[in-house]
Design a protein around this motif. Structure first.
Motif, PDB file in Angstrom:
ATOM      1  N   ALA A  44     -13.666   2.944  -1.363  1.00 33.61           N
ATOM      2  CA  ALA A  44     -15.018   3.363  -1.719  1.00 33.61           C
ATOM      3  C   ALA A  44     -15.552   4.239  -0.600  1.00 33.61           C
ATOM      4  CB  ALA A  44     -15.912   2.149  -1.954  1.00 33.61           C
ATOM      5  N   TYR A  45     -15.686   5.516  -0.856  1.00 36.81           N
ATOM      6  CA  TYR A  45     -16.155   6.458   0.160  1.00 36.81           C
ATOM      7  C   TYR A  45     -17.662   6.372   0.292  1.00 36.81           C
ATOM      8  CZ  TYR A  45     -11.471   8.390  -0.062  1.00 36.81           C
ATOM      9  OH  TYR A  45     -10.127   8.545   0.004  1.00 36.81           O
ATOM     10  N   PRO A  46     -18.230   6.709   1.496  1.00 44.51           N
ATOM     11  CA  PRO A  46     -17.511   7.173   2.703  1.00 44.51           C
ATOM     12  C   PRO A  46     -16.817   6.013   3.417  1.00 44.51           C
ATOM     13  CG  PRO A  46     -19.838   6.957   3.155  1.00 44.51           C
ATOM     14  CD  PRO A  46     -19.683   6.697   1.689  1.00 44.51           C
ATOM     15  N   ILE A  47     -15.792   6.311   4.195  1.00 43.77           N
ATOM     16  CA  ILE A  47     -15.072   5.312   4.970  1.00 43.77           C
ATOM     17  C   ILE A  47     -14.985   5.752   6.421  1.00 43.77           C
ATOM     18  CG2 ILE A  47     -13.694   4.556   2.999  1.00 43.77           C
ATOM     19  CD1 ILE A  47     -11.367   6.152   4.084  1.00 43.77           C
ATOM     20  N   PHE A  48     -14.851   4.742   7.289  1.00 41.30           N
ATOM     21  CA  PHE A  48     -14.568   5.003   8.705  1.00 41.30           C
ATOM     22  C   PHE A  48     -13.097   4.681   8.944  1.00 41.30           C
ATOM     23  CE2 PHE A  48     -13.817   3.236  12.881  1.00 41.30           C
ATOM     24  CZ  PHE A  48     -14.384   4.169  13.735  1.00 41.30           C
ATOM     25  N   GLU A  49     -12.395   5.558   9.652  1.00 42.27           N
ATOM     26  CA  GLU A  49     -10.984   5.326   9.907  1.00 42.27           C
ATOM     27  C   GLU A  49     -10.648   5.723  11.341  1.00 42.27           C
ATOM     28  OE1 GLU A  49      -9.097   9.571   8.406  1.00 42.27           O
ATOM     29  OE2 GLU A  49      -8.984   7.836   7.088  1.00 42.27           O
ATOM     30  N   LYS A  50      -9.682   4.991  11.926  1.00 45.13           N
ATOM     31  CA  LYS A  50      -9.186   5.349  13.251  1.00 45.13           C
ATOM     32  C   LYS A  50      -7.765   4.839  13.396  1.00 45.13           C
ATOM     33  CE  LYS A  50     -10.163   5.405  18.177  1.00 45.13           C
ATOM     34  NZ  LYS A  50     -11.120   5.099  19.246  1.00 45.13           N
ATOM     35  N   TYR A  51      -6.876   5.735  13.898  1.00 44.83           N
ATOM     36  CA  TYR A  51      -5.476   5.397  14.117  1.00 44.83           C
ATOM     37  C   TYR A  51      -5.332   4.827  15.528  1.00 44.83           C
ATOM     38  CZ  TYR A  51      -4.125   7.902   9.893  1.00 44.83           C
ATOM     39  OH  TYR A  51      -3.981   8.303   8.603  1.00 44.83           O
ATOM     40  N   TYR A  81      -1.944   2.831   4.212  1.00 48.50           N
ATOM     41  CA  TYR A  81      -3.265   3.468   4.218  1.00 48.50           C
ATOM     42  C   TYR A  81      -3.274   4.729   3.370  1.00 48.50           C
ATOM     43  CZ  TYR A  81      -7.301   6.178   5.669  1.00 48.50           C
ATOM     44  OH  TYR A  81      -8.436   6.932   5.667  1.00 48.50           O
ATOM     45  N   CYS A  82      -2.223   5.529   3.471  1.00 44.26           N
ATOM     46  CA  CYS A  82      -2.158   6.754   2.678  1.00 44.26           C
ATOM     47  C   CYS A  82      -2.206   6.432   1.187  1.00 44.26           C
ATOM     48  CB  CYS A  82      -0.883   7.532   3.019  1.00 44.26           C
ATOM     49  SG  CYS A  82      -0.887   8.246   4.687  1.00 44.26           S
ATOM     50  N   LEU A  83      -1.461   5.421   0.765  1.00 43.51           N
ATOM     51  CA  LEU A  83      -1.462   5.053  -0.646  1.00 43.51           C
ATOM     52  C   LEU A  83      -2.810   4.462  -1.068  1.00 43.51           C
ATOM     53  CD1 LEU A  83       2.076   3.423  -0.857  1.00 43.51           C
ATOM     54  CD2 LEU A  83       1.404   5.703  -1.649  1.00 43.51           C
ATOM     55  N   TRP A  84      -3.371   3.639  -0.210  1.00 46.33           N
ATOM     56  CA  TRP A  84      -4.664   3.006  -0.533  1.00 46.33           C
ATOM     57  C   TRP A  84      -5.781   4.041  -0.644  1.00 46.33           C
ATOM     58  CZ3 TRP A  84      -9.175   2.539   2.545  1.00 46.33           C
ATOM     59  CH2 TRP A  84     -10.155   1.694   2.026  1.00 46.33           C
ATOM     60  N   SER A  85      -5.806   5.007   0.273  1.00 45.55           N
ATOM     61  CA  SER A  85      -6.860   6.025   0.260  1.00 45.55           C
ATOM     62  C   SER A  85      -6.772   6.905  -0.977  1.00 45.55           C
ATOM     63  CB  SER A  85      -6.774   6.876   1.531  1.00 45.55           C
ATOM     64  OG  SER A  85      -5.526   7.570   1.592  1.00 45.55           O
ATOM     65  N   LEU A  86      -5.563   6.964  -1.612  1.00 48.81           N
ATOM     66  CA  LEU A  86      -5.407   7.731  -2.851  1.00 48.81           C
ATOM     67  C   LEU A  86      -5.778   6.899  -4.086  1.00 48.81           C
ATOM     68  CD1 LEU A  86      -2.063   9.575  -2.063  1.00 48.81           C
ATOM     69  CD2 LEU A  86      -4.372  10.523  -2.003  1.00 48.81           C
ATOM     70  N   GLY A  87      -6.221   5.669  -3.883  1.00 46.40           N
ATOM     71  CA  GLY A  87      -6.652   4.844  -4.998  1.00 46.40           C
ATOM     72  C   GLY A  87      -5.671   3.787  -5.436  1.00 46.40           C
ATOM     73  N   HIS A  88      -4.531   3.651  -4.729  1.00 47.93           N
ATOM     74  CA  HIS A  88      -3.557   2.635  -5.110  1.00 47.93           C
ATOM     75  C   HIS A  88      -4.010   1.256  -4.618  1.00 47.93           C
ATOM     76  CE1 HIS A  88      -0.492   5.495  -6.519  1.00 47.93           C
ATOM     77  NE2 HIS A  88      -0.915   6.275  -5.533  1.00 47.93           N
ATOM     78  N   SER A  89      -3.534   0.212  -5.272  1.00 50.49           N
ATOM     79  CA  SER A  89      -3.811  -1.166  -4.852  1.00 50.49           C
ATOM     80  C   SER A  89      -2.773  -1.562  -3.818  1.00 50.49           C
ATOM     81  CB  SER A  89      -3.759  -2.106  -6.052  1.00 50.49           C
ATOM     82  OG  SER A  89      -3.967  -3.430  -5.637  1.00 50.49           O
ATOM     83  N   GLU A  90      -3.221  -1.715  -2.563  1.00 49.95           N
ATOM     84  CA  GLU A  90      -2.313  -2.041  -1.471  1.00 49.95           C
ATOM     85  C   GLU A  90      -2.819  -3.275  -0.727  1.00 49.95           C
ATOM     86  OE1 GLU A  90       0.530  -0.624  -0.891  1.00 49.95           O
ATOM     87  OE2 GLU A  90       0.297   0.858  -2.483  1.00 49.95           O
ATOM     88  N   ASN A  91      -1.882  -3.911   0.007  1.00 54.80           N
ATOM     89  CA  ASN A  91      -2.222  -5.089   0.796  1.00 54.80           C
ATOM     90  C   ASN A  91      -2.488  -4.693   2.230  1.00 54.80           C
ATOM     91  OD1 ASN A  91      -1.859  -6.821  -1.375  1.00 54.80           O
ATOM     92  ND2 ASN A  91       0.340  -6.932  -1.011  1.00 54.80           N
TER      93      ASN A  91
END
Length: 825
Positions: A44-51, A81-91
């Motif tokens: 759900a955007y916006p999101i905060f992210e940091k590697y 994270y890449c898959l989740w940010s594209l809308g996939h259901s990830e753990n």
């Protein structure tokens, strides 16, 4: 299902079960093991992210949040994270809810992405750093919800400087005293938690839980114990034997046991007792873990400290050398804390309980040549899955308070005060108490039960844990740091005050219960008088109560008796104290007699006497009661007898006198047989009034067929119209409420709530319009809830009017067109 609907469902799930409960066992991570399954919200955007990158296993991620509000924090691998940010259901690897504060996330070596979903704050308010792994920083990081109580982590605050300590013990003990307990939803738990360390060829670590589960709605609680394997991340439990079973939770096996319903306990407040966990090592074979409970107060009932050990579990560990419960500032192999605590939590795992009200005193102790309190504590537990919120704590002078109504201390680590725990139970001459300071045993030497009875102290005995011995008055009992049951009994001899009234004097003395007194048979006064003990008088008296003894001796006097009615005179010698029986009645016939006019007909001879007797004339009066019972009694001549006009059997039944007089003057034998009518109290409840009156037995009451409230509202009888009265009666005849409905001038009465179709059938050229007290359309079904007056108006359908005009216009247009054509030709 669309992503928006899925996201809404997850929000609802978050309200019911906060994600913060995922903190605890998520942190149990060992290299090479798969990550746990943690379901996350959809992106759900916006999101905060940091590697971030952890270069070794001694580092951890520290998140500092300076934003108000509550957000969801996740930690992903870069790939998920890449898959989740594209809308996939990830753990996610880690998931929790955060608010303003600091959060410590210990993970294995690797690359990660820290994400805050639907973040509405500023990125500058979030700091994500990689720091060296610190046990203290992990323990003191923020938590929205966790089990609350007293927990020792092996950290001591010495003048602002944190110092470590380590406790190794075979037994851990939790004391509780709950005076107020109101969890929302009625379900909550109180649990004693500890970590077991087994040393041998291989070291093993186990998490032990001794739990009281409360069902506050019915005031029941029952016991449960759990054993989890902390030897590695998400390790399963093996090689255990006890009364319980191997259960599974989130694909992880653990040992669980709860005694059958027979052991459920009904409780009242205040509720006090102990939870205990004991560890016993069997060299080279394994370890026994024993779970116990003791209830020392249930409501106003004080009980001795008797422990019920409801489960004994054997953990098989070949080549075991030693085993103990350990408290120290370090992680287990599953990245849990070596801690022990007594905390309040939720009823079920991975849930949070909130309290409307709670007031309790807690203490956590370990065994080391007696029970000793842990040196320091924090107010929350990081190992347990059952959480609690809105609880605060306060360290008093001698106890720890946990409550919903306390001002929480600013210090995270609290030094344990000199807690005063009730270990020494004393049954002080039938009164049960627990002493927490020296008790001076003092019994009175003499106790006066009353003025003429006393008890004198004979001996005092004390029984300590079954061993009995005599003690002196003034003996002092000191409270111990171990469980002690003491019974104190005082023994008294009973003495009675006895007074003996001899003819020539009185003797008074205190005599021991059961003693014997012998009376003299002869007391000589002079040559012409003496006292002789009567043959029926016992010469030996056993003392069983306070008493005044008056021995019976003989002394004779001359007595003259004169009967007035026939002039008879009697002269005789009688013994002193003899009772002369005077005839109370002299019968003339069966209905007339003379009765002695004196309060007594017995005369005690204490001196020479001359007795004259006077009698009263009486007649026999026969009366018949309501039930036919015949009563005969003698009444003085001239007496006036009044019988009651009304006799109440009870508040609803009575008899009423069916006579003009109720007075009789007695001047001869008479028979009185009054006639009464049986009446009952009847209450009739009508829709518009209540009628209360006394009604004759067998009377017929008729109810009105109709009761008009107004011209357009009435009640109609819907039950029997007649009732015959044979008992007190409360009658509420059934009436149906009706309203007057006028439709086109025709009146009808309809029951309240009747469904009525309002409709007039016409041709399509007309429409029906209803006017009146309500607005209704033709063909509508209405519910009768009041008087109605409706009238139908039949109007021409406007549609056909428009069609007629259009037809005329068309005809005119055609006519004009034909005229133009003719002219053109």
């Amino acid at each position: 299902m669309s992503r928006e609907i899925f996201f809404l469902a997850l929000i609802i799930l978050t309200v019911i079960t906060p994600l913060s409960i995922c903190n605890f066992h998520v942190l149990q991570r060992m290299p090479g093991e798969p990550p746990p399954v943690i379901k996350t919200y959809a992106v759900a955007y916006p999101i905060f992210e940091k590697y971030v990158s952890l270069n070794n296993c001694c580092q951890e991620i520290v998140v500092q949040d300076n934003c108000p509000g509550i957000y969801c924090l996740y930690v992903f691998t870069p790939q998920t994270y890449c898959l989740w940010s594209l809308g996939h259901s990830e753990n996610a690897i880690f998931s929790t809810q955060i608010t303003k504060g600091t959060y410590v996330i210990p993970l294995n070596k690797g690359n990660y992405v820290v994400v805050i979903n639907h973040f509405l704050g500023k990125d500058s308010n979030i700091n994500v750093n990689v720091e060296a792994r610190s046990f203290c920083s992990y323990i003191m990081s923020n938590r929205l919800a966790s089990p609350k109580g007293i927990v020792s982590y092996g950290i001591y605050d010495y003048a602002g400087e944190l110092q470590n300590y380590c406790i190794r013990t075979k037994s851990i003990l939790g004391y509780f005293n709950i005076s107020c307990f109101e969890p929302k939803g009625c379900l909550a738990s109180l649990q004693l938690n500890a970590v077991l360390l087994i040393n041998g060829s291989n070291d093993y670590e186990y998490f032990l839980q001794n739990i009281i589960k409360f069902e506050n709605c019915f005031h029941w609680f029952y016991l449960e114990d759990n054993i989890w394997n902390f030897s590695s991340y998400r390790a399963n439990i093996y090689h255990v034997e006890g009364k319980g079973i191997i259960n599974s939770y989130c694909d992880r096996k653990y040992y669980c046991y709860s005694p059958p319903c027979l052991y459920d306990i009904k409780y009242s407040l205040p509720l006090a007792g102990y939870l205990i966990i004991n560890v016993t090592t069997v060299q080279g074979k394994g370890v026994y873990v024993t779970f116990g409970f003791s209830n020392i107060q249930n409501g106003q009932k004080i009980l001795p400290p008797v422990f019920t050990y409801y489960d004994k579990v054997f953990i098989s560990c070949p080549n075991v050398n030693s085993a103990c419960i350990v408290i120290k500032p370090a992680f287990t192999k599953s990245l849990n804390a070596f801690s022990a605590g007594l905390v309040f939590g939720s009823y079920e795992q991975l849930s949070t309980v909130e309290f409307n009200n709670l007031n309790s005193t807690l203490a956590l102790l370990y065994c080391n040549q007696g029970w000793k309190p842990v040196p320091s504590f924090l107010s929350y537990c990081v190992n347990s899955l059952e959480s609690a919120c809105n609880l605060d704590f306060k360290a008093g002078k001698c106890e720890i308070f946990v409550s919903t109504n306390l001002q929480c201390s600013n210090n995270l680590i609290i030094d344990m005060p000199h807690v005063s725990v009730p270990f020494t139970f004393v049954d002080y001459n039938g009164k049960a108490i627990y002493i927490q300071k020296p008790l001076n045993i003092s019994f009175p030497k003499t106790i006066y039960i009353c003025k003429y009875t006393k008890e004198c102290l004979c001996k005092i005995c004390i029984c300590i844990n079954g061993f009995r011995q005599p003690i002196e008055n003034g003996y002092i009992i000191y409270p111990k740091c171990y469980f002690n049951t003491i019974n104190i009994s005082a023994f008294y001899n009973t003495y009675y005050f006895v007074k003996i009234l001899y003819p020539n004097g009185t003797l008074c003395a205190w005599i021991l219960q059961g003693s014997k007194i012998c009376l003299p048979r002869i007391i000589q006064l002079c040559d012409l008088a003496r006292y002789l003990l009567l043959p029926e008088q016992n010469t030996t008296i056993i003392i069983t109560e306070p008493q005044v003894i008056s021995p019976k001796y003989e002394l004779q006097y001359l007595v003259n008796i004169n009967y007035v009615n026939n002039g008879t005179k009697i002269e005789e010698w009688v013994n002193n104290g003899t009772i002369i029986q005077i005839p109370k009645v002299i019968y003339i016939n069966s209905t007339t007699r003379y009765y002695l006019n004196s309060t007594t007909n017995k005369i005690v001879v204490l001196k020479p006497m001359n007795i004259s007797l006077k009698y009263e004339l009486q007649y026999l009066v026969t009366k018949y009661l309501l039930n036919g019972t015949k009563i005969e009694e003698w009444v003085n001549n001239g007496t006036i007898i009044q019988i009651p006009k009304v006799i109440y059997i009870n508040s609803t039944t009575r008899y009423y006198l069916n006579s003009t007089t109720n007075l009789f003057i007695i001047d001869s034998p008479i028979i009185i047989k009054p006639m009464y009518i049986l009446q009952y109290y009847v209450k009739i409840i009508l829709p518009n009034e209540t009628i209360e009156k006394w009604v004759k037995d067998g009377c017929v009451i008729t109810f009105p067929q109709y009761i008009y409230i107004s011209n357009c509202e009435r009640y109609v009888l819907n039950s029997t119209q007649f009732i015959i009265i044979h008992s007190p009666t409360l009658v509420k005849p059934v009436y149906i409420k009706q309203y007057l409905v006028k439709i086109n001038g025709v009146s009808y009465w309809y029951n309240e709530g009747t469904k009525l179709l309002i409709k007039i059938v016409t041709t399509p050229f007309f429409i029906v319009k209803w006017v009146g007290s309500i607005k209704v359309t033709n063909g509508e079904i209405i519910t009768i809830n009041g008087p109605l007056d409706l009238k139908a108006e039949i109007l021409i359908n406007p549609l056909f009017e428009y069609l007629g005009i259009a037809g005329i216009i068309t005809i005119i247009a055609l006519a004009i067109t034909n005229v133009i054509r003719h002219k053109s030709k």
